[in-house]
Design a protein around this motif. Structure first.
Motif, PDB file in Angstrom:
ATOM      1  N   GLN A  65      18.721  30.247  16.100  1.00  0.00           N
ATOM      2  CA  GLN A  65      17.280  29.722  15.568  1.00  0.00           C
ATOM      3  C   GLN A  65      17.704  29.052  14.341  1.00  0.00           C
ATOM      4  O   GLN A  65      18.290  29.892  13.372  1.00  0.00           O
ATOM      5  CB  GLN A  65      16.387  30.901  15.376  1.00  0.00           C
ATOM      6  CG  GLN A  65      16.088  31.640  16.782  1.00  0.00           C
ATOM      7  CD  GLN A  65      15.301  30.889  17.464  1.00  0.00           C
ATOM      8  OE1 GLN A  65      14.221  30.196  17.326  1.00  0.00           O
ATOM      9  NE2 GLN A  65      15.511  30.506  19.123  1.00  0.00           N
ATOM     10  N   VAL A  66      17.029  27.879  13.936  1.00  0.00           N
ATOM     11  CA  VAL A  66      16.947  27.471  12.714  1.00  0.00           C
ATOM     12  C   VAL A  66      15.749  27.774  12.102  1.00  0.00           C
ATOM     13  O   VAL A  66      14.387  27.334  12.689  1.00  0.00           O
ATOM     14  CB  VAL A  66      17.188  25.696  12.662  1.00  0.00           C
ATOM     15  CG1 VAL A  66      17.047  25.205  11.354  1.00  0.00           C
ATOM     16  CG2 VAL A  66      18.384  25.065  13.280  1.00  0.00           C
ATOM     17  N   ASN A  67      15.862  28.492  11.037  1.00  0.00           N
ATOM     18  CA  ASN A  67      14.348  29.034  10.407  1.00  0.00           C
ATOM     19  C   ASN A  67      13.917  28.082   9.589  1.00  0.00           C
ATOM     20  O   ASN A  67      12.798  27.792   9.548  1.00  0.00           O
ATOM     21  CB  ASN A  67      14.611  30.334   9.719  1.00  0.00           C
ATOM     22  CG  ASN A  67      15.243  31.507  10.689  1.00  0.00           C
ATOM     23  OD1 ASN A  67      14.635  31.512  11.807  1.00  0.00           O
ATOM     24  ND2 ASN A  67      16.175  32.314  10.229  1.00  0.00           N
ATOM     25  N   THR A  68      14.652  27.558   8.718  1.00  0.00           N
ATOM     26  CA  THR A  68      14.360  26.701   7.728  1.00  0.00           C
ATOM     27  C   THR A  68      15.497  25.647   7.572  1.00  0.00           C
ATOM     28  O   THR A  68      16.563  25.857   7.782  1.00  0.00           O
ATOM     29  CB  THR A  68      13.971  27.165   6.266  1.00  0.00           C
ATOM     30  OG1 THR A  68      15.143  27.851   5.645  1.00  0.00           O
ATOM     31  CG2 THR A  68      12.801  28.212   6.477  1.00  0.00           C
ATOM     32  N   VAL A  73      15.980  22.512   4.545  1.00  0.00           N
ATOM     33  CA  VAL A  73      15.467  21.498   3.586  1.00  0.00           C
ATOM     34  C   VAL A  73      16.616  20.684   3.196  1.00  0.00           C
ATOM     35  O   VAL A  73      17.834  21.097   2.710  1.00  0.00           O
ATOM     36  CB  VAL A  73      15.032  22.311   2.436  1.00  0.00           C
ATOM     37  CG1 VAL A  73      14.358  21.591   1.179  1.00  0.00           C
ATOM     38  CG2 VAL A  73      14.033  23.396   2.788  1.00  0.00           C
ATOM     39  N   VAL A  80      21.636  33.773  14.334  1.00  0.00           N
ATOM     40  CA  VAL A  80      22.849  33.684  15.179  1.00  0.00           C
ATOM     41  C   VAL A  80      22.982  34.938  16.080  1.00  0.00           C
ATOM     42  O   VAL A  80      23.147  36.068  15.400  1.00  0.00           O
ATOM     43  CB  VAL A  80      24.045  33.157  14.723  1.00  0.00           C
ATOM     44  CG1 VAL A  80      25.133  33.122  15.753  1.00  0.00           C
ATOM     45  CG2 VAL A  80      24.026  32.150  13.778  1.00  0.00           C
ATOM     46  N   PRO A 122      20.734  37.814  11.668  1.00  0.00           N
ATOM     47  CA  PRO A 122      19.614  36.861  11.127  1.00  0.00           C
ATOM     48  C   PRO A 122      20.062  36.401   9.652  1.00  0.00           C
ATOM     49  O   PRO A 122      20.740  36.901   8.850  1.00  0.00           O
ATOM     50  CB  PRO A 122      18.248  37.684  11.211  1.00  0.00           C
ATOM     51  CG  PRO A 122      18.986  39.030  10.924  1.00  0.00           C
ATOM     52  CD  PRO A 122      20.578  39.152  11.328  1.00  0.00           C
ATOM     53  N   GLY A 123      19.341  35.247   9.177  1.00  0.00           N
ATOM     54  CA  GLY A 123      19.130  34.707   7.957  1.00  0.00           C
ATOM     55  C   GLY A 123      20.142  34.497   7.045  1.00  0.00           C
ATOM     56  O   GLY A 123      20.454  34.612   5.886  1.00  0.00           O
ATOM     57  N   GLN A 124      21.075  33.672   7.989  1.00  0.00           N
ATOM     58  CA  GLN A 124      22.302  33.261   7.233  1.00  0.00           C
ATOM     59  C   GLN A 124      22.018  31.585   6.843  1.00  0.00           C
ATOM     60  O   GLN A 124      21.598  31.036   7.404  1.00  0.00           O
ATOM     61  CB  GLN A 124      23.469  33.105   8.310  1.00  0.00           C
ATOM     62  CG  GLN A 124      23.697  34.646   9.021  1.00  0.00           C
ATOM     63  CD  GLN A 124      24.986  34.420   9.840  1.00  0.00           C
ATOM     64  OE1 GLN A 124      25.894  34.150   9.442  1.00  0.00           O
ATOM     65  NE2 GLN A 124      24.672  34.914  11.187  1.00  0.00           N
ATOM     66  N   SER A 149      20.410  20.245  14.002  1.00  0.00           N
ATOM     67  CA  SER A 149      20.493  21.154  15.455  1.00  0.00           C
ATOM     68  C   SER A 149      21.681  21.978  14.481  1.00  0.00           C
ATOM     69  O   SER A 149      22.632  21.656  14.058  1.00  0.00           O
ATOM     70  CB  SER A 149      20.994  20.360  16.265  1.00  0.00           C
ATOM     71  OG  SER A 149      19.911  19.649  17.038  1.00  0.00           O
ATOM     72  N   SER A 206      19.442  24.992  18.394  1.00  0.00           N
ATOM     73  CA  SER A 206      18.257  24.986  17.828  1.00  0.00           C
ATOM     74  C   SER A 206      18.034  23.941  16.889  1.00  0.00           C
ATOM     75  O   SER A 206      19.011  23.399  16.441  1.00  0.00           O
ATOM     76  CB  SER A 206      17.966  26.257  17.257  1.00  0.00           C
ATOM     77  OG  SER A 206      16.746  26.264  16.422  1.00  0.00           O
ATOM     78  N   THR A 207      16.707  23.271  16.800  1.00  0.00           N
ATOM     79  CA  THR A 207      16.617  22.168  16.236  1.00  0.00           C
ATOM     80  C   THR A 207      15.428  22.375  15.162  1.00  0.00           C
ATOM     81  O   THR A 207      14.613  23.095  15.474  1.00  0.00           O
ATOM     82  CB  THR A 207      16.396  21.002  16.991  1.00  0.00           C
ATOM     83  OG1 THR A 207      14.744  21.000  17.640  1.00  0.00           O
ATOM     84  CG2 THR A 207      17.211  20.901  18.215  1.00  0.00           C
ATOM     85  N   LYS A 208      15.385  21.561  14.004  1.00  0.00           N
ATOM     86  CA  LYS A 208      14.384  21.598  13.059  1.00  0.00           C
ATOM     87  C   LYS A 208      14.470  20.333  12.534  1.00  0.00           C
ATOM     88  O   LYS A 208      15.295  19.556  12.239  1.00  0.00           O
ATOM     89  CB  LYS A 208      14.689  22.602  12.029  1.00  0.00           C
ATOM     90  CG  LYS A 208      13.473  23.007  11.048  1.00  0.00           C
ATOM     91  CD  LYS A 208      12.693  23.951  11.601  1.00  0.00           C
ATOM     92  CE  LYS A 208      11.729  24.526  10.376  1.00  0.00           C
ATOM     93  NZ  LYS A 208      10.553  25.335  10.863  1.00  0.00           N
ATOM     94  N   VAL A 209      13.000  19.748  12.301  1.00  0.00           N
ATOM     95  CA  VAL A 209      12.903  18.479  11.538  1.00  0.00           C
ATOM     96  C   VAL A 209      12.929  18.684   9.950  1.00  0.00           C
ATOM     97  O   VAL A 209      12.063  19.643   9.661  1.00  0.00           O
ATOM     98  CB  VAL A 209      11.602  17.647  12.095  1.00  0.00           C
ATOM     99  CG1 VAL A 209      11.376  16.345  11.474  1.00  0.00           C
ATOM    100  CG2 VAL A 209      11.575  17.742  13.559  1.00  0.00           C
ATOM    101  N   LEU A 210      13.655  18.063   9.169  1.00  0.00           N
ATOM    102  CA  LEU A 210      13.609  18.216   7.853  1.00  0.00           C
ATOM    103  C   LEU A 210      12.204  17.915   7.241  1.00  0.00           C
ATOM    104  O   LEU A 210      11.736  16.846   7.740  1.00  0.00           O
ATOM    105  CB  LEU A 210      14.861  17.392   7.172  1.00  0.00           C
ATOM    106  CG  LEU A 210      16.031  17.597   7.693  1.00  0.00           C
ATOM    107  CD1 LEU A 210      17.224  16.938   6.963  1.00  0.00           C
ATOM    108  CD2 LEU A 210      16.479  19.049   7.735  1.00  0.00           C
TER     109      LEU A 210
END
Lengths: 523, 113
Positions: free
Chosen positions: B26-29, B31, B44, B77-79, B96, B109-113
């Motif tokens: 999971q991508v949490n954040t 930036v 992870v 988590p939280g790495q 990703s 897992s993906t996240k938009v910046l």
């Protein structure tokens, strides 16, 4: 019969020894490791009694298959001996100069208190790993002249972990773990150290079925101890408190009470209704908190079905925003990556019960065609359209094709968007336009692209920190909205000019120069 | 015998064990740093030993995917990571995280910046 067998064994030993001397040093080291492994499966070979002599042996003990050190050429190899508290300590010699992938681990059956190490050139690098000792990195280019080199290892420590305020019954649905994360420094040495620590599984999570644990420390490093929980019925993890520890006094107490918020978790059944052909294929359903931080992301399939139910387990009882994102397989066909289409945002929901059901329509039949006006020649290939929702969430940047000044953004849902055109180097930008798009509506928007400057905003920490800036042009009064989110976005780009910046009822005037980098202090 | 087992007949503990053993990321954040990096916070998960896993990041920038080197993954988590790319990541790019486990499972897992 017995003398005949003894003779055969002796002949075999001589043959093996002669072959090893003829081989290159690295081959010798490998062969010796194998011999050691065969000689003693429990890995105890090479162990010495506490009253053994403190210095390295000058010659081999009788009966050992290795040649005495004096037969080595000094420019080829050195015999490295390992000691702990002046007593020979069996160690494993491990190459650590490439990033560990699958399967890097310590084979304790190869441990020995003496290792033949070739004077190799970079990037070859070794670690010496001994039970109860700190990791020692051995650079073969720095081995001293001579046939032997003694390494005195430092004794490792144990971090004592005490959990306090453990929520009642938390272990019924969750498993608690403690995990050491040592401080890191940027260097090659650090990479080697971390690789060795990985091989030892030193920073892997340690399950805590009780409120006390002892975790070996294999690096002389301060760090952080993280306590977290994992759902018993899903792979979800919930991070709790992180507590600093110092190597000199390795003992921590960790308050677990923050994990009480996840002691009760919900199963959420999301019924997604698809009135249209788009989207289809593999997709992500993402759940984000109102602060933008990810709660969970789950892959699902839809071909032509009108409804798909996605079941999400171990979800916290909180408010969340959901988005749907289309995926495609990567060129190597190994994993799924986003297609780059704008994310489809669904109306938010609050999970209020442990068996929560919610229904949402996935309608992305609207579109926006952006025409860029005033684009300076030569910059067309470097522009993108950035779309944000009303909360400032970024729904993906859309690249403007080379040579084109028009970008059609398809598959949008009905919503209000903040739209800005930007060059990738931030040298050109449009103001931010607010666009309200209805269901199945196609809109056209002309955006003026102008020379721009950047503005870094600070400080934005704290509860009263603004999340939104309204930036009004003094020239024409047009206002652009920029977002400062919890994830640390503190910069905006706008066309050169003079502006009144408004936030939390306050106003400041700034001047933005083309190509400039400015600071805006909100204090 | 096993072939006659229906999923619905599986004991609950087997079902939960199978679910908990999944590989996930999971991508949490995420930036952008303003330079060539992205500060990423990830969770992870993969089955415990003997399974090991690798972690890789990919950035979609200007319609092109850029991949980082492959690193050893540690479960938890939280790495925090700051992957470096040959381009300057900007707001609107997508990142990703990719986990490949030695048992053949993989997850992204993906996240938009």
């Amino acid at each position: 019969m017995v003398p005949l067998l003894l003779g055969l064994v002796a002949l075999l030993a001589v043959t093996v020894t002669l072959q090893m001397i003829a081989a290159d040093p690295e081959s010798i080291a490998q062969t010796e490791s194998n011999v050691s492994a065969l000689a003693s499966a429990d890995g105890a070979k090479g162990a010495r009694t506490p009253d053994a002599p403190a210095g390295p042996p000058l010659a081999r003990e009788a009966g050992m298959s290795k040649p005495i050190s004096g037969t080595l050429r000094p420019d080829q190899a050195v015999v490295v001996t390992t000691f702990l508290d002046a007593v020979p300590l069996p160690t494993v010699l491990l190459r650590v100069d490439s990033p560990p992938e699958f399967g890097l681990r310590v084979d304790w059956t190869t441990q020995d208190s003496e290792h033949r190490v070739a004077r190799a050139e970079r990037p070859v690098m070794y670690a010496l790993l001994g039970k109860g000792a700190l990791i020692e990195i051995l650079d073969p280019t720095l081995l001293p002249e001579g046939a032997e080199h003694r390494v005195d290892l430092q004794r490792g420590k144990t971090l004592q972990v005490h959990l306090t305020n453990v929520p009642s019954g938390i272990r019924e649905n969750l498993t608690l773990f403690a995990q050491v994360r040592s401080d890191q420094h940027e260097s090659d040495y650090e990479k080697h150290l971390k690789t060795a620590a990985y091989a030892l599984r030193a920073e892997f999570p340690v399950e805590m079925p009780t409120d006390f644990a002892e975790i070996p420390l294999v690096m002389n490093r301060d760090g952080t101890l993280v306590v977290w929980a994992q759902g018993n019925s899903s792979p979800k993890m919930f991070i709790g408190n992180e507590v600093r520890f110092d190597f000199a006094n390795p003992r921590v107490e960790v308050d677990v009470s923050p994990l009480a918020t996840v002691a009760t978790l919900a199963t959420v059944h999301v019924t997604l209704e698809f009135p249209y052909a788009y989207p289809s294929g593999k997709m992500f359903l993402s759940l984000d908190g109102l602060d933008g931080k990810r709660i969970w992301q789950q892959k699902f399939d839809r071909e032509t079905e009108r409804e798909v139910v996605v079941t999400l387990r171990d979800i916290p009882l909180t408010s969340m925003v959901a988005t749907v994102e289309t995926l495609r397989v990567d060129p190597t066909k190994r994993f799924w990556l986003p297609t780059g289409d704008a994310k489809i945002k669904l109306p938010p929901w609050d999970v209020t019960s442990v068996d929560y059901q919610v229904r949402r329509v996935v309608d992305a039949e609207s579109s926006l065609t952006v025409t860029l006006v005033g684009v300076p020649p030569g910059t067309q290939s470097e522009l993108r359209i950035l779309m944000r929702d009303q909360e400032g969430g970024s729904l993906a940047g859309q690249r403007v094709d080379k040579g084109s000044q028009v970008r059609a953004i398809k598959h949008l849902c009905a919503d209000s968007y903040y739209v800005q055109a930007l060059s990738y180097d931030d040298a050109f930008a449009s103001p931010v336009y607010k666009v309200d798009i209805g269901t199945a509506q196609s809109l056209t928007l002309a955006m003026a692209v102008l020379p721009a400057g950047k503005v870094d905003v600070g400080p934005v920490e704290g509860d009263s920190a603004p999340t939104v800036l309204d930036v009004a042009s003094k020239a024409d009064g047009c206002s652009s909205r920029f977002f400062l989110n919890a994830e640390g976005l503190r910069r905006f780009v706008c066309p050169a000019g003079e502006y009144d910046v408004q936030w939390n009822g306050r106003t400041k005037t700034i001047r933005v120069d083309a190509g400039g980098l400015h600071s805006l202090n909100l204090r | 015998m096993l072939g006659s087992l229906r999923v619905g007949a599986l004991p609950f503990f087997l079902l939960t064990a199978a679910l908990a053993a999944q590989t996930s990321v999971q991508v949490n954040t995420a930036v952008p740093t303003g330079g060539p990096g992205v500060k990423v916070n990830v969770d992870v998960n993969f089955p415990a030993a003997p399974v090991t896993a690798t972690l890789q990041f990919a950035l979609l920038h200007g319609g092109v995917w850029y991949f980082t080197e492959v690193l050893a993954a540690v479960r938890g988590p939280g790495q925090n990571f700051t992957p470096i790319f040959p381009v300057t990541p900007v707001v609107g790019d997508q990142i990703s995280a990719i986990v490949n486990a030695s048992n053949g499972d993989s997850a992204t897992s993906t996240k938009v910046l």
